[in-house]
Enzyme design. Structure first.
Site, PDB file in Angstrom:
ATOM      1  N   HIS A 183       1.785   4.461  -3.119  1.00 14.85           N
ATOM      2  CA  HIS A 183       1.613   5.580  -2.712  1.00 14.85           C
ATOM      3  C   HIS A 183       2.831   6.490  -3.427  1.00 14.85           C
ATOM      4  O   HIS A 183       2.711   7.571  -4.177  1.00 14.85           O
ATOM      5  CB  HIS A 183       1.734   6.235  -1.348  1.00 14.85           C
ATOM      6  CG  HIS A 183      -0.062   6.027  -0.840  1.00 14.85           C
ATOM      7  ND1 HIS A 183      -0.943   6.374  -1.449  1.00 14.85           N
ATOM      8  CD2 HIS A 183      -0.277   5.524   0.460  1.00 14.85           C
ATOM      9  CE1 HIS A 183      -2.195   6.355  -0.658  1.00 14.85           C
ATOM     10  NE2 HIS A 183      -1.687   5.887   0.582  1.00 14.85           N
ATOM     11  N   HIS A 239       0.938  -1.460   0.049  1.00 17.94           N
ATOM     12  CA  HIS A 239      -0.031   0.023  -0.028  1.00 17.94           C
ATOM     13  C   HIS A 239       1.006   1.364   0.082  1.00 17.94           C
ATOM     14  O   HIS A 239       0.634   2.292  -0.735  1.00 17.94           O
ATOM     15  CB  HIS A 239      -0.890  -0.019   1.339  1.00 17.94           C
ATOM     16  CG  HIS A 239      -1.777   1.426   1.324  1.00 17.94           C
ATOM     17  ND1 HIS A 239      -2.963   1.167   1.165  1.00 17.94           N
ATOM     18  CD2 HIS A 239      -1.379   2.404   1.673  1.00 17.94           C
ATOM     19  CE1 HIS A 239      -3.461   2.539   1.266  1.00 17.94           C
ATOM     20  NE2 HIS A 239      -2.589   3.149   1.800  1.00 17.94           N
ATOM     21  N   GLU A 240       2.083   1.367   0.956  1.00 15.00           N
ATOM     22  CA  GLU A 240       2.892   2.404   0.975  1.00 15.00           C
ATOM     23  C   GLU A 240       3.635   2.693  -0.318  1.00 15.00           C
ATOM     24  O   GLU A 240       3.667   3.691  -0.871  1.00 15.00           O
ATOM     25  CB  GLU A 240       3.655   2.377   2.456  1.00 15.00           C
ATOM     26  CG  GLU A 240       3.026   2.232   3.596  1.00 15.00           C
ATOM     27  CD  GLU A 240       1.963   3.562   3.814  1.00 15.00           C
ATOM     28  OE1 GLU A 240       2.235   4.552   3.196  1.00 15.00           O
ATOM     29  OE2 GLU A 240       0.989   3.529   4.211  1.00 15.00           O
ATOM     30  N   GLU A 247      -6.702   6.495  -1.341  1.00 13.83           N
ATOM     31  CA  GLU A 247      -6.309   5.358  -0.429  1.00 13.83           C
ATOM     32  C   GLU A 247      -6.915   4.092  -0.985  1.00 13.83           C
ATOM     33  O   GLU A 247      -6.466   2.969  -0.936  1.00 13.83           O
ATOM     34  CB  GLU A 247      -7.207   5.528   0.883  1.00 13.83           C
ATOM     35  CG  GLU A 247      -6.423   6.715   1.688  1.00 13.83           C
ATOM     36  CD  GLU A 247      -5.266   6.462   1.925  1.00 13.83           C
ATOM     37  OE1 GLU A 247      -4.523   5.054   2.467  1.00 13.83           O
ATOM     38  OE2 GLU A 247      -4.206   7.340   2.103  1.00 13.83           O
TER      39      GLU A 247
END
Length: 373
Positions: free
Chosen positions: A154, A150-151, A237
């Site tokens: 980003h 997930h990070e 998100e």
């Protein structure tokens, strides 16, 4: 086709970042113009006020572009680790960076037992990821992969640049508005009007209109800028969750990670309102169904979990505990970088002694192992 869609999303993120930054700059300029014209009573004072407000906002954005990530890491109390002190964590981050096609980011650990993480930086070449001790203690390797995926999404999607620059610009709008309201409250307006030589009635009327406009903008502009920022942040998100599944090929790790963080109500003490939008999950407010309200920086956790379950065709759940079940993580604290350094560098135990040689078999008469009699 999926890869093309993600590249299109990256381009859209860049355009949206520029567009939102432009909107916030215009809000800054309009607010500065109204304040300057209201106090000065002339257009030229409004232009001076707009120039000061826009200049201050752009300077803050420029500083955040080059040094904002270090300020965020320092305010969070993060300490950098390497492959020798946290080999498993480094391995997971490296796997996700390779899968995302971005350089290996710098890795930091935050000494806080609340589970969370965030990524920051101005681009993939200058990115950092920070992980709390609580995340390393409470998640297993699959769940840690989901969070890191997930990070790193980003990072790949340039969300980290958006979060830094726009966060500062939105804060600048709020700061200018707050300063103006305080000056007005403490009588700065009345004093300025008395000191100003305003013999023209038209000038006084113009100043009054501009002052009313400034008051309206001082109230509305910070709210409008914040709402736009939050709306875009929530969509990013969702995108980062989907990108994490693309990188890990395993939605269950991310589902369990979301559920465990939702069930853990311990507040993250190093976080604040200015940095909460950077984290994997909202660290300021408990992750409950209320997190879907208008001013939340993140979507509701159950909504994120059920969107992931749609990818595997599973039925939605109404409680994060149903996702976690009785699953208990197996965590090696030495490999995660949670144990003292000497424990990681200690020499491995010596191998056991070799077994004794087998006994010789019974010999026939007239024969020994040394030859015939």
């Amino acid at each position: 086709m999926a890869t093309a869609n993600f590249y299109n999303q990256i381009s859209a993120n860049r355009r949206n970042s520029l567009l939102l930054a432009l909107v916030v700059v215009l809000l800054l300029g309009g607010l500065g113009f109204a304040i300057g014209a209201g106090f000065g009573g002339e257009v030229r004072y409004g232009l001076i006020g707009a120039g000061i407000a826009v200049g201050a906002g752009l300077l803050a954005a420029l500083l955040s572009f080059y040094a904002g990530d270090q300020l965020v890491l320092a305010s969070s109390g993060a300490r950098e680790v390497d492959a020798q002190s946290a080999p498993q964590l480094f391995n997971v981050v490296g796997e996700m960076a390779t899968a995302a096609g971005v350089p290996m980011p710098r890795v930091y650990i935050i000494d806080d037992t609340a589970p969370n993480a965030f990524a920051t930086g101005r681009d993939p070449q200058h990115a950092s990821v920070a992980i709390t001790v609580g995340l390393l203690q409470k998640l297993d390797r699959e769940e840690l992969q989901g969070v890191m995926g997930h990070e790193l999404s980003h990072v790949r999607n340039f969300d980290i640049r958006f979060s830094l620059m726009v966060g500062v610009l939105v804060g600048a709008v709020a700061l200018v508005a707050d300063m103006f309201l305080r000056m007005t409250f403490w009588g700065g307006l009345a004093g300025g009007r008395r000191r100003r030589d305003s013999g023209s009635g038209d000038s006084g009327g113009f100043a009054a209109v501009m002052m009313i406009l400034a008051l309206v903008l001082a109230i509305v502009a910070p709210i409008a800028a914040r709402l736009v920022q939050l709306a875009v942040s929530r969509q990013r998100e969702y995108l980062a969750d989907a990108s994490s599944v693309e990188l890990t090929r395993n939605p269950y790790g991310l589902e369990r990670a979301l559920a465990k963080i939702a069930l853990d109500t311990e507040p993250l003490e190093v976080a604040n309102r200015a940095t909460q939008h950077l984290y994997f999950e909202n660290p300021v407010k408990a992750a409950t169904s209320d997190s879907s309200e208008l001013f939340s920086t993140h979507p509701a956790v159950l909504d994120r979990i059920n969107r992931l379950r749609q990818l595997t065709g599973e039925a939605p759940v109404g409680d994060p505990q149903l996702v976690v079940g009785d699953h208990q993580p197996v965590v090696d604290e030495r490999l995660r970088g949670l144990a003292p350094q000497q424990a990681v560098d200690a020499a491995p135990p010596s191998p056991p002694d070799p077994p004794p040689p087998p006994e010789p078999p019974d010999t026939p008469p007239g024969f020994t192992w040394k030859g015939w009699h």
